[in-house]
Design a protein around this motif. Structure first.
Motif: not given
Length: 297
Positions: A84-90
């Motif tokens: 449902d949702l994405i975390y783009l971890v940088v």
């Protein structure tokens, strides 16, 4: 109540596994300083009175060199399409590069809300954090921006609450007391592999797989036999160490964490065997439970 799935995407060593462990409040995913530590989708389940969020830690997306890595990339892409949702971890301490652009394009194409999770800000001053956030704002219109330190952060209340607000209304997806849906054998094998990653160097840890051969509960103890598989005889020698010292070290460290997982005394017996080029063989990758195969049990 709101409930749903959130995928953590990013390059290797961005801090996805550390973040998911701290969000759940217990060790769900193994962690090491070496890239490609995560080989399979790992689910951590967070539940409170208002929401249930199923966080999915995916393998770090990278240029593959062997079949295992190709399958890891595919699994990460598949997971991103089913949430449902994405975390783009940088990793905020590293410069933007082609690998970051590749992952960014992947999450853009998913057509879902994306949070930018700028991690490792403990290594940066405030001005630098602002500069990096502004540079990412120019690349994509993220739904939310969260500068954090996954390692040293003590509370992620705002992140959890904001995440929940993006999820659909619905009941529990898993029992409230459940924190992971990975099999017990897979979690035990991953604990052993984590100690291999921490204790060995160069190509040895990346060539290692762990298979649980036998697990037997007797009274208040658990007896486990496991095999560590490597690709070369030289790697086997390193894994065993002089007079068995390395294997004993790995076993001692692993046993302590397995006892925490099982909440009982553990007797762990480790063996080492050579399986040439197993990372290039689909049947072996599946047998050892990597790249999604751990869910076949």
């Amino acid at each position: 109540m709101r409930s749903g799935f959130v995928a953590l995407a990013g390059r290797p060593n961005a801090g996805k596994s550390t973040l998911i462990n701290n969000l759940i409040g217990e060790k769900i995913a193994i962690v090491s300083s070496k890239p490609q530590t995560t080989r399979s989708e790992i689910r951590g389940i967070y539940t409170d009175k208002n929401c249930q969020i199923v966080f999915t830690d995916t393998p770090g997306i990278h240029k593959p060199k062997v079949r295992l890595e190709t399958r890891m990339n595919k699994e990460a892409a598949d997971v991103i399409q089913g949430v449902d949702l994405i975390y783009l971890v940088v990793d905020g301490s590293k410069k933007f590069g082609p690998g970051d652009q590749y992952v960014l394009d992947m999450v853009k194409n998913a057509g879902l809300p994306v949070f930018l999770i700028l991690n490792k800000i403990d290594k940066l001053d405030r001005a630098k954090v602002v500069e990096i956030l502004q540079s990412w704002q120019k690349r994509f219109d993220f739904a939310e921006y969260f500068p954090i330190s996954a390692l040293f952060g003590k509370s992620f209340k705002e992140l959890v609450e904001t995440t929940a607000s993006y999820l659909p209304e619905g009941g529990l997806l898993y029992p409230a007391e459940m924190t992971s849906d990975d099999s017990e054998n897979f979690r035990i094998a991953e604990i052993i592999r984590e100690k291999i990653l921490r204790c060995t160097e160069e190509e040895v840890p990346h060539s290692a797989a762990v298979r649980i051969d036998n697990k037997e509960f007797r009274k208040n103890a658990c007896y486990i036999q496991a095999t560590i598989l490597v690709e070369k005889q030289g790697q086997k020698a390193i894994m065993i160490g002089k007079q068995g010292t390395m294997l004993k070290k790995i076993g001692t460290l692993a046993r302590a964490d397995i006892e925490k997982l099982l909440d009982k005394k553990v007797y762990l017996e480790l063996f080492v065997r050579v399986e040439e080029e197993w990372r290039s063989k689909d049947a072996r990758i599946t047998e050892y439970g990597y790249a999604g195969a751990n869910r076949d049990e």
